[in-house]
Design a protein around this motif. Structure first.
Motif, PDB file in Angstrom:
ATOM      1  N   VAL A  76       0.851  -1.188   0.000  1.00 33.60           N
ATOM      2  CA  VAL A  76       0.000   0.000   0.000  1.00 33.60           C
ATOM      3  C   VAL A  76       0.888   1.241   0.000  1.00 33.60           C
ATOM      4  O   VAL A  76       1.892   1.304   0.717  1.00 33.60           O
ATOM      5  N   GLN A  77       0.524   2.204  -0.816  1.00 33.58           N
ATOM      6  CA  GLN A  77       1.250   3.475  -0.868  1.00 33.58           C
ATOM      7  C   GLN A  77       0.237   4.608  -0.986  1.00 33.58           C
ATOM      8  O   GLN A  77      -0.798   4.457  -1.637  1.00 33.58           O
ATOM      9  N   ASN A  78       0.529   5.724  -0.365  1.00 27.45           N
ATOM     10  CA  ASN A  78      -0.356   6.887  -0.416  1.00 27.45           C
ATOM     11  C   ASN A  78       0.215   7.957  -1.344  1.00 27.45           C
ATOM     12  O   ASN A  78       1.365   7.893  -1.781  1.00 27.45           O
ATOM     13  N   VAL A  79      -0.603   8.940  -1.628  1.00 30.41           N
ATOM     14  CA  VAL A  79      -0.178  10.175  -2.287  1.00 30.41           C
ATOM     15  C   VAL A  79      -0.737  11.324  -1.460  1.00 30.41           C
ATOM     16  O   VAL A  79      -1.957  11.413  -1.269  1.00 30.41           O
ATOM     17  N   THR A  80       0.122  12.178  -0.949  1.00 29.74           N
ATOM     18  CA  THR A  80      -0.346  13.313  -0.158  1.00 29.74           C
ATOM     19  C   THR A  80      -0.736  14.430  -1.123  1.00 29.74           C
ATOM     20  O   THR A  80       0.013  15.378  -1.363  1.00 29.74           O
ATOM     21  N   ASP A  81      -1.951  14.290  -1.689  1.00 23.43           N
ATOM     22  CA  ASP A  81      -2.361  15.185  -2.759  1.00 23.43           C
ATOM     23  C   ASP A  81      -3.096  16.423  -2.267  1.00 23.43           C
ATOM     24  O   ASP A  81      -3.717  17.143  -3.054  1.00 23.43           O
ATOM     25  N   VAL A  82      -3.011  16.704  -0.983  1.00 18.12           N
ATOM     26  CA  VAL A  82      -3.332  18.028  -0.460  1.00 18.12           C
ATOM     27  C   VAL A  82      -2.468  18.235   0.786  1.00 18.12           C
ATOM     28  O   VAL A  82      -2.466  17.410   1.699  1.00 18.12           O
ATOM     29  N   ASP A  83      -1.689  19.306   0.771  1.00 24.95           N
ATOM     30  CA  ASP A  83      -0.795  19.606   1.881  1.00 24.95           C
ATOM     31  C   ASP A  83      -0.231  21.010   1.651  1.00 24.95           C
ATOM     32  O   ASP A  83      -0.257  21.524   0.522  1.00 24.95           O
ATOM     33  N   ASP A  84       0.315  21.610   2.691  1.00 27.37           N
ATOM     34  CA  ASP A  84       0.827  22.980   2.577  1.00 27.37           C
ATOM     35  C   ASP A  84       1.849  23.150   1.456  1.00 27.37           C
ATOM     36  O   ASP A  84       1.741  24.100   0.670  1.00 27.37           O
ATOM     37  N   PRO A  85       2.872  22.281   1.342  1.00 30.24           N
ATOM     38  CA  PRO A  85       3.856  22.495   0.274  1.00 30.24           C
ATOM     39  C   PRO A  85       3.246  22.483  -1.127  1.00 30.24           C
ATOM     40  O   PRO A  85       3.651  23.259  -1.999  1.00 30.24           O
ATOM     41  N   LEU A  86       2.270  21.617  -1.346  1.00 29.75           N
ATOM     42  CA  LEU A  86       1.601  21.561  -2.642  1.00 29.75           C
ATOM     43  C   LEU A  86       0.830  22.850  -2.902  1.00 29.75           C
ATOM     44  O   LEU A  86       0.911  23.440  -4.000  1.00 29.75           O
ATOM     45  N   LEU A  87       0.099  23.314  -1.903  1.00 32.69           N
ATOM     46  CA  LEU A  87      -0.678  24.541  -2.070  1.00 32.69           C
ATOM     47  C   LEU A  87       0.232  25.742  -2.277  1.00 32.69           C
ATOM     48  O   LEU A  87      -0.059  26.635  -3.090  1.00 32.69           O
ATOM     49  N   GLU A  88       1.351  25.768  -1.553  1.00 26.97           N
ATOM     50  CA  GLU A  88       2.296  26.880  -1.699  1.00 26.97           C
ATOM     51  C   GLU A  88       2.917  26.896  -3.096  1.00 26.97           C
ATOM     52  O   GLU A  88       3.088  27.964  -3.691  1.00 26.97           O
ATOM     53  N   ARG A  89       3.263  25.727  -3.638  1.00 30.37           N
ATOM     54  CA  ARG A  89       3.837  25.674  -4.972  1.00 30.37           C
ATOM     55  C   ARG A  89       2.819  26.111  -6.022  1.00 30.37           C
ATOM     56  O   ARG A  89       3.148  26.830  -6.969  1.00 30.37           O
ATOM     57  N   ALA A  90       1.577  25.664  -5.865  1.00 40.59           N
ATOM     58  CA  ALA A  90       0.536  26.048  -6.814  1.00 40.59           C
ATOM     59  C   ALA A  90       0.313  27.559  -6.800  1.00 40.59           C
ATOM     60  O   ALA A  90       0.153  28.188  -7.856  1.00 40.59           O
ATOM     61  N   LEU A  91       0.327  28.150  -5.606  1.00 43.37           N
ATOM     62  CA  LEU A  91       0.146  29.594  -5.492  1.00 43.37           C
ATOM     63  C   LEU A  91       1.321  30.332  -6.123  1.00 43.37           C
ATOM     64  O   LEU A  91       1.140  31.300  -6.860  1.00 43.37           O
ATOM     65  N   ARG A  92       2.534  29.838  -5.857  1.00 42.88           N
ATOM     66  CA  ARG A  92       3.733  30.481  -6.414  1.00 42.88           C
ATOM     67  C   ARG A  92       3.711  30.485  -7.934  1.00 42.88           C
ATOM     68  O   ARG A  92       4.079  31.482  -8.577  1.00 42.88           O
ATOM     69  N   ASP A  93       3.272  29.367  -8.525  1.00 45.71           N
ATOM     70  CA  ASP A  93       3.297  29.213  -9.979  1.00 45.71           C
ATOM     71  C   ASP A  93       1.976  29.567 -10.644  1.00 45.71           C
ATOM     72  O   ASP A  93       1.807  29.353 -11.848  1.00 45.71           O
ATOM     73  N   ASN A  94       1.023  30.085  -9.840  1.00 50.69           N
ATOM     74  CA  ASN A  94      -0.285  30.484 -10.357  1.00 50.69           C
ATOM     75  C   ASN A  94      -0.961  29.330 -11.089  1.00 50.69           C
ATOM     76  O   ASN A  94      -1.434  29.468 -12.211  1.00 50.69           O
ATOM     77  N   GLN A  95      -0.993  28.157 -10.420  1.00 55.21           N
ATOM     78  CA  GLN A  95      -1.621  26.966 -10.974  1.00 55.21           C
ATOM     79  C   GLN A  95      -2.747  26.502 -10.064  1.00 55.21           C
ATOM     80  O   GLN A  95      -2.741  26.777  -8.866  1.00 55.21           O
ATOM     81  N   ASP A  96      -3.674  25.769 -10.637  1.00 57.76           N
ATOM     82  CA  ASP A  96      -4.680  25.100  -9.824  1.00 57.76           C
ATOM     83  C   ASP A  96      -4.007  23.935  -9.100  1.00 57.76           C
ATOM     84  O   ASP A  96      -3.324  23.126  -9.725  1.00 57.76           O
TER      85      ASP A  96
END
Length: 409
Positions: free
Chosen positions: A79-99
């Motif tokens: 079993v493996q997970n994907v942390t597909d919502v977290d602060d680093p992801l949101l921060e990168r999306a905001l920095r790069d103006n991406q959804d």
């Protein structure tokens, strides 16, 4: 969420050995002898920059674990997970103006492509944090209702003092834990917490950030550690064989996850062995997203590097070692791949039965891949220098390298 396609694993004559593995919690080597089905949970990526060589090295280590178990004629429940919502992801999306959802989907897709190219065996269950939220909320509510969690300004925190076994994964003192907590996503200095080390279970909705219905918890999103606990308990139960990841996950992630699960179930330990891969450096510094010193598997592939050579470069270092990626490491792997392919391309050769057992023994001994490579090197050198007459030998070596090392010759 779907994983990636599995490459076929050739069956070898005989049977492999039980795995002896280094356990972080006890700081010793233990022998794992699972039942007919071996159970393993490996922490996955936060998909905002995938897949660098550090990722690949970690997943290569646990791919070897699967291959050793399969060679013992066991099934593997991975079993493996994907942390597909977290602060680093949101921060990168905001920095790069991406959804943020598009960023996560794109990087997860790239990760799948890289894992396929490297011939990493996929998990049976590949679960994103977002899809796990319906199972996470009841666990947080149970911890809160049992007095093992508390609210602070709408957020819900786990009380580390509720677990008598807290600290038995990392064996760190309180000051070391506090420093690592601050460095690795915790908030030890937040005013109002009962203990600086208490980790967040549920973050109340923030303006402009994604949130979900948390029932009695209110709208929000899950903390990092409870995500993996919910997925692991749902698909593996307690006391599974291996909890795996990079060495940077020992604390707080694996320590906190173990405590969450142990309080929820009343059982100890969460995993029989906590197994951690070393860090990969570039230009003298640990390869990390925050430093930006990343070597990407996809970039190497686009440059024409054979994925089998990338895999051999990873295998040339013991999984627990910290090491540095260099051009010389890759060049040596490319040369080794050429030698091995030349050796098995002959119509016959020197006997290889002993080689199969050497590779098995090396990998069963705490995944000693460098020793396994050295054994194949010796056979290849003799094969090129000698005139053998065993018609089955080249094919047997190819199947052994494929089945146990994941390298297609």
């Amino acid at each position: 969420m779907h994983a990636w396609p599995a490459s076929e694993v050739p069956a070898l004559p005989g049977k492999g050995r039980d795995l002896q593995i280094h356990d972080t919690a006890t700081q010793g080597t233990i022998t794992l002898a699972p039942g007919p089905v071996a159970r393993i949970y490996v922490c996955g990526i936060t998909p905002y920059d995938a897949t660098h060589i550090g990722h690949a090295a970690t997943y290569n280590a646990f791919d070897l674990v699967q291959r050793v178990w399969l060679d013992t004629k066991r099934q593997v429940h991975y079993v493996q997970n994907v942390t597909d919502v977290d602060d680093p992801l949101l921060e990168r999306a905001l920095r790069d103006n991406q959804d943020w959802t598009e960023l996560a989907e794109r990087e997860t897709a790239l990760f799948r492509e890289d894992m396929t190219a490297l011939r990493m065996l996929p998990p049976q269950h590949y679960i994103g944090a977002v899809e796990a939220i319906p199972g996470i909320v009841p666990l947080v509510e149970r911890l809160r209702d049992a007095g093992a969690a508390y609210e602070l300004d709408g957020d819900v925190y786990f009380s580390v003092e509720s677990d008598a076994n807290f600290g038995k994964v990392s064996n760190l003192d309180a000051e070391a834990m506090r420093l690592l907590s601050a460095e690795r996503g915790g908030d030890p200095d937040r005013v109002g917490k009962k203990n600086p080390l208490d980790p967040m279970l549920w973050m109340a909705a923030r303006p402009g950030e994604p949130s979900w219905d948390g029932g009695s918890l209110g709208r929000g999103r899950p903390g990092w550690h409870i995500e993996c606990v919910a997925i692991a308990l749902d698909h593996l139960g307690m006391t599974f064989d291996i909890q795996g990841g990079g060495s940077d996950l020992v604390f707080p992630h694996h320590e906190m996850g173990a405590s969450h699960a142990q309080v929820l179930t009343g059982e100890f330990p969460m995993a029989k062995a906590y197994v951690h891969a070393g860090m990969v450096a570039l230009h003298g510094e640990k390869m990390s997203k925050s430093k930006g010193n990343l070597v990407f598997v996809s970039a190497l592939r686009r440059a024409g590097v054979d994925p089998a050579a990338i895999r051999l470069a990873l295998l040339s270092h013991h999984y627990r070692a910290d090491w540095e990626w260099t051009d010389a490491v890759l060049a040596e792997a490319v040369a080794r791949l050429e030698r091995w392919r030349a050796a098995v391309s002959r119509p016959d050769g020197i006997p290889a039965d002993a080689l199969v057992e050497e590779v098995r023994e090396a990998l069963a001994n705490d995944l000693d891949a460098p020793a396994a490579l050295a054994a194949v090197d010796r056979w290849a050198e003799l094969q090129i220098a000698s005139d053998g007459d065993d018609e089955s030998a080249p094919g047997l070596v190819s199947r052994t390298v494929d089945a146990l090392l994941g390298v297609a010759l």
